[in-house]
Scaffold this active site. Structure first.
Site, PDB file in Angstrom:
ATOM      1  N   TYR A 161       0.843  -1.199   0.000  1.00 19.01           N
ATOM      2  CA  TYR A 161       0.000   0.000   0.000  1.00 19.01           C
ATOM      3  C   TYR A 161       0.883   1.256   0.000  1.00 19.01           C
ATOM      4  CZ  TYR A 161      -3.798   3.150   1.471  1.00 19.01           C
ATOM      5  OH  TYR A 161      -4.733   4.159   1.555  1.00 19.01           O
ATOM      6  N   ASN A 190      -6.223   9.632   8.096  1.00 15.94           N
ATOM      7  CA  ASN A 190      -7.353   8.857   8.642  1.00 15.94           C
ATOM      8  C   ASN A 190      -8.693   9.552   8.519  1.00 15.94           C
ATOM      9  OD1 ASN A 190      -6.548   6.469   9.603  1.00 15.94           O
ATOM     10  ND2 ASN A 190      -6.297   7.112  11.751  1.00 15.94           N
TER      11      ASN A 190
HETATM   12  N1  NAD Z   1     -10.390   6.426   4.308  1.00 17.09           N
HETATM   13  C1  NAD Z   1      -9.202   6.817   4.679  1.00 17.09           C
HETATM   14  O1  NAD Z   1      -8.954   7.049   5.862  1.00 17.09           O
HETATM   15  C2  NAD Z   1      -8.113   7.029   3.651  1.00 17.09           C
HETATM   16  C3  NAD Z   1      -6.868   7.513   4.091  1.00 17.09           C
HETATM   17  C4  NAD Z   1      -5.867   7.704   3.157  1.00 17.09           C
HETATM   18  C5  NAD Z   1      -6.086   7.443   1.826  1.00 17.09           C
HETATM   19  N2  NAD Z   1      -7.300   6.995   1.426  1.00 17.09           N
HETATM   20  C6  NAD Z   1      -7.470   6.686  -0.007  1.00 17.09           C
HETATM   21  O2  NAD Z   1      -8.736   7.148  -0.459  1.00 17.09           O
HETATM   22  C7  NAD Z   1      -9.274   6.206  -1.399  1.00 17.09           C
HETATM   23  C8  NAD Z   1     -10.665   5.783  -0.956  1.00 17.09           C
HETATM   24  O3  NAD Z   1     -10.576   5.170   0.312  1.00 17.09           O
HETATM   25  P1  NAD Z   1     -11.842   4.541   1.039  1.00 17.09           P
HETATM   26  O4  NAD Z   1     -11.623   4.714   2.488  1.00 17.09           O
HETATM   27  O5  NAD Z   1     -13.064   5.048   0.414  1.00 17.09           O
HETATM   28  O6  NAD Z   1     -11.614   3.003   0.719  1.00 17.09           O
HETATM   29  P2  NAD Z   1     -12.624   1.916   0.129  1.00 17.09           P
HETATM   30  O7  NAD Z   1     -11.928   0.617   0.193  1.00 17.09           O
HETATM   31  O8  NAD Z   1     -13.959   2.063   0.792  1.00 17.09           O
HETATM   32  O9  NAD Z   1     -12.793   2.409  -1.364  1.00 17.09           O
HETATM   33  C9  NAD Z   1     -11.937   2.007  -2.415  1.00 17.09           C
HETATM   34  C10 NAD Z   1     -12.802   1.685  -3.616  1.00 17.09           C
HETATM   35  O10 NAD Z   1     -11.969   1.290  -4.712  1.00 17.09           O
HETATM   36  C11 NAD Z   1     -12.512   0.119  -5.304  1.00 17.09           C
HETATM   37  N3  NAD Z   1     -11.416  -0.608  -5.956  1.00 17.09           N
HETATM   38  C12 NAD Z   1     -10.397  -1.282  -5.359  1.00 17.09           C
HETATM   39  N4  NAD Z   1      -9.595  -1.823  -6.289  1.00 17.09           N
HETATM   40  C13 NAD Z   1     -10.122  -1.486  -7.501  1.00 17.09           C
HETATM   41  C14 NAD Z   1      -9.753  -1.751  -8.848  1.00 17.09           C
HETATM   42  N5  NAD Z   1      -8.663  -2.493  -9.144  1.00 17.09           N
HETATM   43  N6  NAD Z   1     -10.523  -1.253  -9.846  1.00 17.09           N
HETATM   44  C15 NAD Z   1     -11.640  -0.516  -9.569  1.00 17.09           C
HETATM   45  N7  NAD Z   1     -12.036  -0.230  -8.298  1.00 17.09           N
HETATM   46  C16 NAD Z   1     -11.278  -0.709  -7.282  1.00 17.09           C
HETATM   47  C17 NAD Z   1     -13.149  -0.635  -4.148  1.00 17.09           C
HETATM   48  O11 NAD Z   1     -14.102  -1.598  -4.546  1.00 17.09           O
HETATM   49  C18 NAD Z   1     -13.750   0.525  -3.345  1.00 17.09           C
HETATM   50  O12 NAD Z   1     -15.037   0.853  -3.805  1.00 17.09           O
HETATM   51  C19 NAD Z   1      -8.288   5.052  -1.486  1.00 17.09           C
HETATM   52  O13 NAD Z   1      -7.485   5.221  -2.627  1.00 17.09           O
HETATM   53  C20 NAD Z   1      -7.457   5.182  -0.239  1.00 17.09           C
HETATM   54  O14 NAD Z   1      -6.147   4.698  -0.436  1.00 17.09           O
HETATM   55  C21 NAD Z   1      -8.320   6.771   2.307  1.00 17.09           C
END
Ligand code: NAD
Length: 335
Positions: A161, A190
């Site tokens: 990641y 977060n």
């Molecule tokens: N939520 C947090 O605290 C946080 C913190 C830092 C970064 N992020 C980033 O924000 C983004 C969204 O995070 P989230 O919390 O909504 O996570 P999440 O897992 O709920 O959402 C990720 C989405 O991407 C989709 N996905 C995964 N692999 C895929 C692929 N190969 N092709 C198409 N779709 C795919 C999943 O099905 C999901 O709907 C992510 O990229 C994550 O790295 C989130």
């Protein structure tokens, strides 16, 4: 919902009033809230998602709306689309999910970045990467400004990641420098709120679900490690401001600066849920950072953005969401 296409072929009507916007990963926690806000503003939104961690339920209320489309697809495959803006959020975000298939996680980050950047180049679209505070690793500088290069393990269970997102940032940098693609990079800290998954292993959802079920609340380590928690509405506001700010091609931290120990978070959840749960302690996982807090002066200066929702205020709707979800879910799924 259409079937998966490879390469993903889509088309969209562009109009001067409304933008055509692709959210890769838009059926996930953050992406579905972003979709709500963009639709509210009158844009045409296509969500592309492979549903590995996202759920159709998160966007079910949008299906059938004229300006909304849900497509099952994979960012690892090339994408063909006419689009004005791209939010690339596709990537599992919680450790148990991204560690389930680390090679696929790395491919999703890196090939997903390549495919969405190629799409942005072809269609002249502006593109935003959802990067992460994890690119700072276990930081030695507090709070972390965007100029800090990080302290990251390239050879461990979190590396797929952390290094995947670092590589994605590198690609964004190079597509901007060499091919003039109009990039934005958000380093997200977060975030929590309704539509997180109850099984995603993140600390807020873990504590809330355990408290609602009256189970022991599990703290990994001694609970003195700190985190900052940003409510999802604040994050979405920050992402949209970043996307719509001209000429900002360098990474921007988006997160809440309030720093809480994990033990304090547990106490707040117990208090708000009014549960009799006990707090129990387990071993800290490998490479778990001790402390993480954003320096958001760049976002404040360049975007006029600051988070507005306090931890207690954000926990109230989050707890209400999980409460409803647990009541609807069969017992074996909720456990
Ligand atoms: N939520 C947090 O605290 C946080 C913190 C830092 C970064 N992020 C980033 O924000 C983004 C969204 O995070 P989230 O919390 O909504 O996570 P999440 O897992 O709920 O959402 C990720 C989405 O991407 C989709 N996905 C995964 N692999 C895929 C692929 N190969 N092709 C198409 N779709 C795919 C999943 O099905 C999901 O709907 C992510 O990229 C994550 O790295 C989130």
């Amino acid at each position: 919902m259409s079937n998966r296409l490879s390469p993903t072929k889509l088309s969209a009507v562009r109009s001067s009033r409304s933008k055509s916007i692709l959210i890769a990963g838009g059926a996930g926690f953050v992406g579905s809230h972003l979709a709500d806000r963009l639709i509210e503003q009158g844009h045409t939104v296509t969500v592309l998602d492979d549903f590995t961690t996202g759920r159709a339920d998160n966007v079910a209320h949008l299906v059938g709306r004229r300006r909304f489309r849900l497509v099952r697809g994979d960012v690892i495959d090339p994408i063909e689309f006419e689009v004005d803006q791209i939010y690339n959020l596709a990537c599992p975000a919680s450790p148990p999910h991204y560690q389930l298939d680390p090679i696929r996680t790395f491919k999703t980050s890196v090939l997903g970045a390549l495919n969405t950047l190629d799409l942005a180049e072809r269609s002249g679209a502006r593109i935003l990467l959802a990067s992460t505070s994890e690119i700072y690793g276990d930081p030695e500088v507090h709070p972390q400004p965007e100029t800090y290069w990080g302290h990251v393990n390239a050879f461990g269970p979190r590396s797929c990641y952390d290094e995947g997102k670092r590589s994605a940032e590198t690609l964004f940098h190079d597509y901007h420098e060499r091919r003039n693609v109009d990039i934005r990079v958000a380093r997200i800290f977060n975030t929590y709120g309704p539509r997180m998954r109850p099984d995603d292993g993140r600390v807020v959802s873990n504590f809330v679900v355990q408290a609602l079920k009256g189970e022991d609340i599990t703290i990994y380590g001694d609970g003195s490690q700190t985190r900052s928690f940003c409510y999802v509405d604040d994050l979405v506001d920050g992402l949209m401001r970043l996307m719509n700010t001209a000429d900002l091609h360098t990474p921007v931290n988006i997160g809440n600066t309030g720093e809480f120990t994990i033990a304090e978070l547990a106490e707040t959840v117990v208090d708000l849920v009014g549960t009799r749960s006990r707090v129990v302690y387990r071993d800290l996982p490998v490479d778990d950072p001790r402390q993480r807090r954003p320096d958001i002066s760049k976002a404040q200066r360049e975007l006029g953005w600051s988070p507005r929702i306090s931890l207690r205020d954000g926990l109230v709707p989050t707890i209400a969401y999980f409460d409803q979800l647990l009541q609807r879910m069969p017992a074996e799924m909720a456990s």
